[in-house]
Design a protein around this motif. Structure first.
Motif, PDB file in Angstrom:
ATOM      1  N   ASN A   1     -40.145 -34.482  14.041  1.00 34.88           N
ATOM      2  CA  ASN A   1     -40.236 -35.649  13.166  1.00 34.88           C
ATOM      3  C   ASN A   1     -39.588 -35.304  11.827  1.00 34.88           C
ATOM      4  N   ALA A   2     -38.776 -36.199  11.319  1.00 28.08           N
ATOM      5  CA  ALA A   2     -38.170 -36.026   9.998  1.00 28.08           C
ATOM      6  C   ALA A   2     -38.586 -37.195   9.119  1.00 28.08           C
ATOM      7  N   LYS A   3     -38.878 -36.904   7.858  1.00 33.33           N
ATOM      8  CA  LYS A   3     -39.311 -37.931   6.920  1.00 33.33           C
ATOM      9  C   LYS A   3     -38.445 -37.868   5.666  1.00 33.33           C
ATOM     10  N   ARG A   4     -38.084 -39.052   5.190  1.00 33.06           N
ATOM     11  CA  ARG A   4     -37.333 -39.201   3.952  1.00 33.06           C
ATOM     12  C   ARG A   4     -37.888 -40.428   3.240  1.00 33.06           C
ATOM     13  N   GLY A   5     -38.647 -40.212   2.186  1.00 32.29           N
ATOM     14  CA  GLY A   5     -39.317 -41.326   1.529  1.00 32.29           C
ATOM     15  C   GLY A   5     -40.334 -41.941   2.479  1.00 32.29           C
ATOM     16  N   ASP A   6     -40.260 -43.267   2.672  1.00 27.57           N
ATOM     17  CA  ASP A   6     -41.175 -43.960   3.583  1.00 27.57           C
ATOM     18  C   ASP A   6     -40.651 -44.009   5.013  1.00 27.57           C
ATOM     19  N   ALA A   7     -39.461 -43.516   5.241  1.00 23.72           N
ATOM     20  CA  ALA A   7     -38.852 -43.599   6.569  1.00 23.72           C
ATOM     21  C   ALA A   7     -39.158 -42.354   7.385  1.00 23.72           C
ATOM     22  N   SER A   8     -39.288 -42.539   8.681  1.00 25.00           N
ATOM     23  CA  SER A   8     -39.485 -41.407   9.591  1.00 25.00           C
ATOM     24  C   SER A   8     -38.633 -41.614  10.829  1.00 25.00           C
ATOM     25  N   ALA A   9     -38.267 -40.522  11.459  1.00 22.73           N
ATOM     26  CA  ALA A   9     -37.471 -40.563  12.680  1.00 22.73           C
ATOM     27  C   ALA A   9     -37.957 -39.457  13.604  1.00 22.73           C
ATOM     28  N   TRP A  10     -37.728 -39.648  14.902  1.00 22.48           N
ATOM     29  CA  TRP A  10     -38.233 -38.713  15.918  1.00 22.48           C
ATOM     30  C   TRP A  10     -37.119 -38.362  16.884  1.00 22.48           C
ATOM     31  N   ALA A  11     -37.125 -37.125  17.327  1.00 24.43           N
ATOM     32  CA  ALA A  11     -36.237 -36.691  18.402  1.00 24.43           C
ATOM     33  C   ALA A  11     -36.993 -35.711  19.281  1.00 24.43           C
ATOM     34  N   GLY A  12     -36.771 -35.790  20.581  1.00 23.13           N
ATOM     35  CA  GLY A  12     -37.449 -34.898  21.510  1.00 23.13           C
ATOM     36  C   GLY A  12     -36.508 -34.441  22.609  1.00 23.13           C
ATOM     37  N   PHE A  13     -36.856 -33.330  23.234  1.00 18.51           N
ATOM     38  CA  PHE A  13     -36.021 -32.783  24.293  1.00 18.51           C
ATOM     39  C   PHE A  13     -36.900 -31.991  25.248  1.00 18.51           C
ATOM     40  N   SER A  14     -36.622 -32.098  26.533  1.00 16.61           N
ATOM     41  CA  SER A  14     -37.338 -31.294  27.524  1.00 16.61           C
ATOM     42  C   SER A  14     -36.438 -30.159  27.988  1.00 16.61           C
ATOM     43  N   THR A  15     -37.058 -29.040  28.302  1.00 24.64           N
ATOM     44  CA  THR A  15     -36.291 -27.855  28.673  1.00 24.64           C
ATOM     45  C   THR A  15     -37.119 -26.950  29.571  1.00 24.64           C
ATOM     46  N   ALA A  16     -36.450 -26.171  30.379  1.00 25.52           N
ATOM     47  CA  ALA A  16     -37.149 -25.199  31.214  1.00 25.52           C
ATOM     48  C   ALA A  16     -37.292 -23.851  30.528  1.00 25.52           C
ATOM     49  N   ASP A  17     -36.334 -23.508  29.667  1.00 24.36           N
ATOM     50  CA  ASP A  17     -36.327 -22.151  29.126  1.00 24.36           C
ATOM     51  C   ASP A  17     -35.966 -22.044  27.645  1.00 24.36           C
ATOM     52  N   PHE A  18     -35.705 -23.167  26.967  1.00 21.39           N
ATOM     53  CA  PHE A  18     -35.339 -23.220  25.550  1.00 21.39           C
ATOM     54  C   PHE A  18     -33.969 -22.622  25.266  1.00 21.39           C
ATOM     55  N   GLU A  19     -33.211 -22.334  26.315  1.00 21.50           N
ATOM     56  CA  GLU A  19     -31.852 -21.855  26.108  1.00 21.50           C
ATOM     57  C   GLU A  19     -30.880 -23.006  25.846  1.00 21.50           C
ATOM     58  N   ASP A  20     -31.274 -24.221  26.212  1.00 20.42           N
ATOM     59  CA  ASP A  20     -30.360 -25.356  26.136  1.00 20.42           C
ATOM     60  C   ASP A  20     -30.791 -26.416  25.122  1.00 20.42           C
ATOM     61  N   VAL A  21     -31.732 -26.108  24.245  1.00 21.62           N
ATOM     62  CA  VAL A  21     -32.208 -27.101  23.272  1.00 21.62           C
ATOM     63  C   VAL A  21     -31.109 -27.360  22.235  1.00 21.62           C
ATOM     64  N   PRO A  22     -30.631 -28.591  22.109  1.00 25.16           N
ATOM     65  CA  PRO A  22     -29.560 -28.899  21.147  1.00 25.16           C
ATOM     66  C   PRO A  22     -30.133 -29.161  19.758  1.00 25.16           C
ATOM     67  N   ALA A  23     -30.699 -28.145  19.144  1.00 15.89           N
ATOM     68  CA  ALA A  23     -31.414 -28.325  17.878  1.00 15.89           C
ATOM     69  C   ALA A  23     -30.524 -28.907  16.790  1.00 15.89           C
ATOM     70  N   ASP A  24     -29.298 -28.426  16.682  1.00 20.09           N
ATOM     71  CA  ASP A  24     -28.416 -28.912  15.623  1.00 20.09           C
ATOM     72  C   ASP A  24     -28.117 -30.397  15.793  1.00 20.09           C
ATOM     73  N   SER A  25     -27.837 -30.823  17.014  1.00 22.77           N
ATOM     74  CA  SER A  25     -27.538 -32.244  17.223  1.00 22.77           C
ATOM     75  C   SER A  25     -28.785 -33.104  17.050  1.00 22.77           C
ATOM     76  N   MET A  26     -29.960 -32.567  17.381  1.00 22.43           N
ATOM     77  CA  MET A  26     -31.198 -33.312  17.131  1.00 22.43           C
ATOM     78  C   MET A  26     -31.395 -33.539  15.636  1.00 22.43           C
ATOM     79  N   LEU A  27     -31.164 -32.494  14.829  1.00 23.92           N
ATOM     80  CA  LEU A  27     -31.308 -32.633  13.381  1.00 23.92           C
ATOM     81  C   LEU A  27     -30.270 -33.605  12.819  1.00 23.92           C
ATOM     82  N   GLU A  28     -29.067 -33.574  13.354  1.00 23.90           N
ATOM     83  CA  GLU A  28     -28.028 -34.499  12.897  1.00 23.90           C
ATOM     84  C   GLU A  28     -28.404 -35.938  13.232  1.00 23.90           C
TER      85      GLU A  28
END
Length: 458
Positions: free
Chosen positions: A177-204
């Motif tokens: 979850n990311a918050k900026r002022g009163d706004a919030s946004a969510w991103a989620g991802f499922s994975t078997a081993d955490f080797e493929d989590v696209p963290a940078d693109s989720m944050l973007e």
């Protein structure tokens, strides 16, 4: 703690010694868990745990009737096994007649990996994710909250009729979850081993959505052209999938019952080439390929423990194609045996979410749904709330965030009214992620999604 394989053999030996059951099924689950949490753009807690559950199922047969006793324990002391087996056999003798009796399943040679050590996970699985969050996320202006969890479960199944099955299932999920002022946004991802989590693109993606919310527009309830992203689609399709029970449909109790009797299998829902399916061997979403059931339900039977699971097309090319039938229900209703794997996928189109937005003159883009509840099981009418971002699309681009809504919709009816289906994408359901993580869905365009009232939820 002795090995799970030894627990299985001790339980089966004790069942033979007591001799009060015709068949015995033993399920031993060894599970290792790790978790990581962060808040206010700072790591807060992490932890690891291991656990074992042992289930003994005793079956007592009397002619063509059967009685079942199933007892589960988290005790790891081997001295408790005898009491667990005795309690299971006692429960079987006291149980009413089972509604779903089926012949015993028999096995041959043990699996090649039966005696292999049980794998575990640890917080080291999160090193890559934590590095991305620390380097890219925590130093920014937005406040980040969220968690990651990883579990590795190995299930051992053995029966007194010689059946042996073993499977190791890794399951992981990350939600940010990311918050900026009163706004919030969510991103989620499922994975078997955490080797493929696209963290940078989720944050973007989170940063982009928070940017959209710099302008806000208040809209009244009503019917809006709406694009549902894969996560929102998954929460609705999972509820439909859970409702696709053969017995309930045959007995006229569900939305899949046909008027006048029978089921709606064979009915066309849409001209779009939508296929909704489960497949234990789906790439990237593989799961346990045999039945493991501690208790019977309308979707699964204890008598089917160890039964192989294959691909099932619940909806094929827009047509309702299959319902769930354990062996007993299949025999009763003259239907094929159909058991679901623990994943759900939907295909049907090729457009990306960005393409669908670009081709929208005016409409809404949702992020996620939550607090989904059933209103009318006869038509599978659901209600729920939007969450963490509803956005206004104008002339092919997102121009503002709008208020949250309560919705009233049936997933069956949504498929009937959908005018466009996009490309399949691996996703994480928001509402049902505690139960289902292995999901891949496309975005859907609904011309008249029903926002029944304005919600004050932020």
């Amino acid at each position: 703690m002795i090995g799970a394989q030894k627990v299985v053999e001790l339980a089966l030996a004790e069942a033979r010694r007591l001799g009060r059951a015709d068949e015995t099924i033993v399920l031993v689950s060894d599970r290792s868990d790790a978790s990581l949490r962060w808040a206010n753009s700072s790591m807060t807690t992490n932890g690891e745990s291991v656990r074992r559950h042992t289930t003994v199922i005793s079956i007592v047969r009397k002619g063509d009737k059967a009685h079942v006793g199933s007892v589960r324990s988290s005790e790891v002391d081997p001295s408790a096994i005898a009491g667990l087996v005795a309690a299971s056999q006692e429960a079987a003798h006291a149980a009413p007649e089972a509604r779903d009796p089926a012949p015993a399943l028999y096995g041959g040679a043990d699996p090649d990996d039966w005696d292999d050590p049980v794998p575990h996970t640890s917080v080291s699985a999160f090193l890559g994710l934590a590095g991305s969050l620390t380097a890219r996320g925590f130093g920014g202006a937005d406040q980040l909250y969220g968690f990651a969890r990883h579990e590795v479960e190995t299930i051992f199944l053995a029966t007194s009729t010689g059946l042996r099955r073993r499977h190791t299932q890794p399951t992981g999920a990350v939600e940010i979850n990311a918050k900026r002022g009163d706004a919030s946004a969510w991103a989620g991802f499922s994975t078997a081993d955490f080797e493929d989590v696209p963290a940078d693109s989720m944050l973007e993606r989170l940063s982009t959505r928070l940017g959209w919310a710099q302008r806000t527009v208040e809209l009244p309830p009503g019917r809006y052209q709406t694009i549902l992203p894969p996560s929102a689609v998954s929460d609705l399709m999972i509820y439909l999938w859970w409702s696709m029970e053969g017995r309930g449909a045959q007995e006229g109790r569900t939305a899949l019952s046909a008027p006048g009797g029978g089921t709606r299998v064979g009915e066309r829902l849409t001209e779009l080439p939508i296929t909704l399916y489960s497949d234990p061997y789906a790439e990237g979403l593989a799961c346990t390929p045999f039945v493991t059931a501690a208790a019977s339900s309308e979707r699964v039977s204890v008598f089917d423990n160890g039964l192989e699971i294959g691909r099932v097309d619940w909806i094929r090319d827009g047509v309702i194609n299959a319902l769930a039938y354990p062996r007993a229900a299949a025999a009763e209703f003259g239907a094929p045996v159909t058991v679901s794997a623990d994943n759900l996928l939907m295909t049907g189109g090729s457009a990306s979410l960005a393409d669908m937005i670009a081709n929208t003159e005016r409409g809404l883009l949702l992020t996620t749904l939550w607090y989904i509840r059933e209103v009318d099981p006869a038509v599978l009418l659901l209600t729920g709330l939007t969450r963490d971002g509803v956005y206004l699309i104008e002339d092919g681009r997102v121009t503002a965030a709008v208020n949250n809504f309560r919705f009233n919709e049936s997933p069956l009816d949504l498929l009937r009214r959908a005018t466009e289906v996009g490309a399949i994408d691996r996703t994480l359901p928001r509402e049902w992620s505690d139960y289902v993580t292995r999901v891949a869905m496309p975005p859907l365009r609904i011309p008249d999604f029903h926002m029944s009232s304005v919600s004050q939820a932020q």
